[in-house]
Motif scaffolding. Structure first.
Motif, PDB file in Angstrom:
ATOM      1  N   PHE A 140       0.847  -1.191   0.000  1.00  0.00           N
ATOM      2  CA  PHE A 140       0.000   0.000   0.000  1.00  0.00           C
ATOM      3  C   PHE A 140       0.884   1.243   0.000  1.00  0.00           C
ATOM      4  O   PHE A 140       1.935   1.282   0.645  1.00  0.00           O
ATOM      5  N   ASP A 141       0.436   2.295  -0.681  1.00  0.00           N
ATOM      6  CA  ASP A 141       1.191   3.551  -0.755  1.00  0.00           C
ATOM      7  C   ASP A 141       0.744   4.473   0.389  1.00  0.00           C
ATOM      8  O   ASP A 141      -0.103   5.346   0.215  1.00  0.00           O
ATOM      9  N   LEU A 142       1.315   4.259   1.573  1.00  0.00           N
ATOM     10  CA  LEU A 142       0.910   5.043   2.739  1.00  0.00           C
ATOM     11  C   LEU A 142       1.206   6.529   2.590  1.00  0.00           C
ATOM     12  O   LEU A 142       0.343   7.358   2.933  1.00  0.00           O
ATOM     13  N   PRO A 143       2.362   6.949   2.100  1.00  0.00           N
ATOM     14  CA  PRO A 143       2.592   8.391   1.963  1.00  0.00           C
ATOM     15  C   PRO A 143       1.551   9.099   1.102  1.00  0.00           C
ATOM     16  O   PRO A 143       1.155  10.231   1.392  1.00  0.00           O
ATOM     17  N   ARG A 144       1.086   8.423   0.058  1.00  0.00           N
ATOM     18  CA  ARG A 144       0.081   9.060  -0.812  1.00  0.00           C
ATOM     19  C   ARG A 144      -1.237   9.256  -0.070  1.00  0.00           C
ATOM     20  O   ARG A 144      -1.883  10.301  -0.192  1.00  0.00           O
ATOM     21  N   LEU A 145      -1.648   8.263   0.728  1.00  0.00           N
ATOM     22  CA  LEU A 145      -2.879   8.413   1.498  1.00  0.00           C
ATOM     23  C   LEU A 145      -2.739   9.535   2.523  1.00  0.00           C
ATOM     24  O   LEU A 145      -3.644  10.370   2.675  1.00  0.00           O
ATOM     25  N   LEU A 146      -1.625   9.556   3.238  1.00  0.00           N
ATOM     26  CA  LEU A 146      -1.428  10.577   4.264  1.00  0.00           C
ATOM     27  C   LEU A 146      -1.373  11.973   3.646  1.00  0.00           C
ATOM     28  O   LEU A 146      -1.913  12.933   4.207  1.00  0.00           O
ATOM     29  N   ALA A 147      -0.716  12.093   2.512  1.00  0.00           N
ATOM     30  CA  ALA A 147      -0.628  13.397   1.849  1.00  0.00           C
ATOM     31  C   ALA A 147      -2.004  13.913   1.438  1.00  0.00           C
ATOM     32  O   ALA A 147      -2.242  15.131   1.420  1.00  0.00           O
ATOM     33  N   ALA A 148      -2.921  12.990   1.138  1.00  0.00           N
ATOM     34  CA  ALA A 148      -4.286  13.374   0.761  1.00  0.00           C
ATOM     35  C   ALA A 148      -5.180  13.610   1.968  1.00  0.00           C
ATOM     36  O   ALA A 148      -6.344  13.988   1.814  1.00  0.00           O
ATOM     37  N   GLY A 149      -4.658  13.358   3.181  1.00  0.00           N
ATOM     38  CA  GLY A 149      -5.455  13.563   4.394  1.00  0.00           C
ATOM     39  C   GLY A 149      -6.303  12.366   4.765  1.00  0.00           C
ATOM     40  O   GLY A 149      -7.250  12.512   5.556  1.00  0.00           O
ATOM     41  N   GLY A 150      -5.992  11.189   4.241  1.00  0.00           N
ATOM     42  CA  GLY A 150      -6.786  10.006   4.538  1.00  0.00           C
ATOM     43  C   GLY A 150      -6.410   9.348   5.849  1.00  0.00           C
ATOM     44  O   GLY A 150      -5.327   9.578   6.404  1.00  0.00           O
ATOM     45  N   GLY A 151      -7.326   8.526   6.367  1.00  0.00           N
ATOM     46  CA  GLY A 151      -7.112   7.834   7.628  1.00  0.00           C
ATOM     47  C   GLY A 151      -6.898   6.346   7.430  1.00  0.00           C
ATOM     48  O   GLY A 151      -7.393   5.757   6.466  1.00  0.00           O
ATOM     49  N   PHE A 152      -6.163   5.734   8.367  1.00  0.00           N
ATOM     50  CA  PHE A 152      -5.895   4.307   8.289  1.00  0.00           C
ATOM     51  C   PHE A 152      -5.950   3.695   9.675  1.00  0.00           C
ATOM     52  O   PHE A 152      -5.832   4.369  10.693  1.00  0.00           O
ATOM     53  N   GLY A 153      -6.158   2.387   9.699  1.00  0.00           N
ATOM     54  CA  GLY A 153      -6.000   1.591  10.896  1.00  0.00           C
ATOM     55  C   GLY A 153      -5.336   0.292  10.509  1.00  0.00           C
ATOM     56  O   GLY A 153      -5.072   0.054   9.319  1.00  0.00           O
ATOM     57  N   VAL A 154      -5.056  -0.559  11.493  1.00  0.00           N
ATOM     58  CA  VAL A 154      -4.406  -1.829  11.192  1.00  0.00           C
ATOM     59  C   VAL A 154      -5.230  -2.982  11.747  1.00  0.00           C
ATOM     60  O   VAL A 154      -5.941  -2.846  12.744  1.00  0.00           O
ATOM     61  N   GLY A 155      -5.110  -4.125  11.073  1.00  0.00           N
ATOM     62  CA  GLY A 155      -5.792  -5.329  11.514  1.00  0.00           C
ATOM     63  C   GLY A 155      -4.888  -6.534  11.368  1.00  0.00           C
ATOM     64  O   GLY A 155      -3.896  -6.505  10.629  1.00  0.00           O
ATOM     65  N   THR A 156      -5.251  -7.590  12.059  1.00  0.00           N
ATOM     66  CA  THR A 156      -4.453  -8.822  12.017  1.00  0.00           C
ATOM     67  C   THR A 156      -4.964  -9.816  10.994  1.00  0.00           C
ATOM     68  O   THR A 156      -4.327 -10.848  10.767  1.00  0.00           O
ATOM     69  N   ASP A 157      -6.129  -9.593  10.422  1.00  0.00           N
ATOM     70  CA  ASP A 157      -6.659 -10.308   9.262  1.00  0.00           C
ATOM     71  C   ASP A 157      -6.569 -11.827   9.414  1.00  0.00           C
ATOM     72  O   ASP A 157      -7.300 -12.431  10.188  1.00  0.00           O
ATOM     73  N   GLY A 158      -5.659 -12.490   8.705  1.00  0.00           N
ATOM     74  CA  GLY A 158      -5.541 -13.943   8.753  1.00  0.00           C
ATOM     75  C   GLY A 158      -4.898 -14.470  10.009  1.00  0.00           C
ATOM     76  O   GLY A 158      -4.822 -15.692  10.197  1.00  0.00           O
ATOM     77  N   ASN A 159      -4.401 -13.572  10.857  1.00  0.00           N
ATOM     78  CA  ASN A 159      -3.899 -13.940  12.191  1.00  0.00           C
ATOM     79  C   ASN A 159      -2.773 -14.961  12.140  1.00  0.00           C
ATOM     80  O   ASN A 159      -2.648 -15.818  13.012  1.00  0.00           O
ATOM     81  N   VAL A 160      -1.923 -14.848  11.123  1.00  0.00           N
ATOM     82  CA  VAL A 160      -0.786 -15.760  11.028  1.00  0.00           C
ATOM     83  C   VAL A 160       0.234 -15.475  12.124  1.00  0.00           C
ATOM     84  O   VAL A 160       0.955 -16.362  12.575  1.00  0.00           O
TER      85      VAL A 160
END
Length: 452
Positions: free
Chosen positions: A301-321
């Motif tokens: 994922f392109d995190l700098p691009r999202l942050l530069a646009a003012g977007g929000g994110f969170g994290v998840g463990t998904d498949g829990n490997v």
């Protein structure tokens, strides 16, 4: 009522010293910096608990089972066959045992809330249980036992691919039309009405598994609560969506649904510049699952691009490997460094990378799970993570250095004490119920593996 004292604590206003925190009725009743520790239970460092905003609990039991390469290319799609076989082997009590073990590990790592993207609904033959929410009740029972906060996100799954009329036989445990889903959702809400700390949202699985019309209908059934959806996780999904609709997946979703701050777009790995800008403008949270995305070879994922646009994110463990709050944030930053061949990518010049990652995940996780503002503040849910100042990674750490060193050098081993909704559930790094939960887990998993 419980009074805790922390030598330093991360408050919404920043780091503070000698902080007294009063817990009452599962919430924070008072926060007083500069206080004496007299009459308090004393601890060195306090952080607000984080949310794992995306989890498939049952997949914790299959961790490591898909790490053997068969003939030919290996990918998400070959991994999925292993997952389907595992899902078809599970009984309800085994789902509960696996979910409880996962919850213990989440809490021990610094996650105090989990969003369960729950799609294992039906019996092995695909028929409904007498209670359509039988499996959801098992996940909820595990959360109640362990103390983790839970947002249940029952999944709608009606199709095996773009434009498909129905699902494949291997998907029978989670398939259903809108009427069947509405019955499931009603049963889940009845379950939540009698449970403490349980929130219910909705989850159209993906553009592959639900048409845009069905996604809109499911979102309407959400009645203003959280709406989660997988989107643009794999390049094959992008190709299939373009072939089907002429549009990329995220653009196709945004054009066909009223995506707003209630929504969480899981993965959204493969977006173009316009899609990043539109997601940020919508107010939706992007749910990133860095360890799982690396395990499955999804992409970066392109995190700098999202942050530069003012977007929000969170994290998840998904498949829990593998389970770890710090570990997910570390993997998120490291993936950016590998892609861009740079360091400290997530933060601005002069800033703390650990603090930027932590603040983003804290705010995004709370918004995505519909549980109100998170943080060590009066009125907030009493979700607190106490770190061990004597851990080698944290010796002498003050302020944002605590987060930098916990995330990049300490990890789960530096988590000492955890309170979830005001209840102490972890002490000396171990969940108070770990032994009993682990014994049930071992027995349940052995039975499942014997069927495979």
């Amino acid at each position: 009522m419980t009074d805790l004292h922390f030598a330093q604590a991360l408050l919404p206003t920043g780091w503070a010293a000698d902080v007294r925190v009063r817990l009452a009725d599962r919430r924070i009743a008072a926060v007083v910096p500069g206080s004496s520790p007299d009459g308090c239970e004393r601890h060195p460092i306090a952080l607000p608990g984080l949310a794992s905003l995306h989890s498939h609990a049952f997949q914790r039991g299959m961790a490591g089972l898909a790490e053997h390469r068969a003939a030919g290319p290996d990918s998400f799609w070959t991994w999925r066959r292993v997952m389907y076989d595992f899902a078809l082997a599970l009984d309800p009590h085994e789902v509960e045992a696996i979910a409880a073990m996962l919850d213990v590990e989440l809490l021990e790592s610094g996650f105090t809330t989990v969003g369960e993207f729950h799609y294992l609904h039906h019996d092995r033959d695909g028929r409904d249980y007498a209670d359509p929410a039988e499996m959801a009740a098992r996940v909820a029972a595990a959360a109640a036992e362990t103390g983790v906060g839970l947002t249940l996100l029952p999944v709608f799954y009606a199709r095996s691919g773009f434009g498909a009329a129905t699902t494949a036989p291997a998907q029978r445990r989670f398939a259903g039309d809108l009427d069947r889903y509405a019955r499931l959702l009603d049963a889940t809400r009845r379950l939540a009405a009698g449970a403490e700390g349980l929130t219910v949202g909705v989850a159209p699985h993906s553009l592959r598994a639900a048409s845009r019309e069905e996604i809109r209908a499911v979102a309407a059934l959400g009645a203003g609560g959280p709406v989660h959806v997988h989107v643009a996780e794999q390049t094959a999904e992008v190709d299939d969506c373009l072939a089907f609709s002429g549009a990329r997946p995220v653009a196709y979703l945004l054009d066909g649904a009223d995506v707003d701050a209630r929504w969480c777009l899981i993965h959204a790995t493969h977006m173009d510049a316009d899609e990043y800008a539109r997601v940020a403008a919508s107010g939706a949270v992007v749910g990133l699952c860095p360890v799982t995305e690396a395990n499955l070879g999804d992409g970066i994922f392109d995190l700098p691009r999202l942050l530069a646009a003012g977007g929000g994110f969170g994290v998840g463990t998904d498949g829990n490997v593998a389970i770890g709050a710090a570990e997910e944030l570390r993997q998120l930053e490291y993936s950016q460094r590998l892609a861009l061949r740079a360091r400290n990518v997530a933060c601005e010049p002069g800033g703390s990378t650990g603090r930027r990652l932590f603040d983003g995940a804290l705010a995004g996780g709370a918004a995505a799970l519909g549980r109100g503002p998170a943080g060590l503040a009066v009125g907030a849910t009493a979700d607190i993570v106490g770190l061990d100042a004597d851990h080698p990674a944290l010796v002498g750490a003050v302020g944002d250095r605590v987060l930098d060193r916990w995330i990049f050098a300490g990890g789960t081993a530096a988590v000492a004490t955890v309170w979830a909704r005001g209840r102490k559930v972890v002490a000396d790094g171990r969940h108070l119920g770990r032994d009993a939960v682990a014994a049930r887990y071992r027995k349940a998993l052995a039975a499942v593996l014997a069927r495979l």
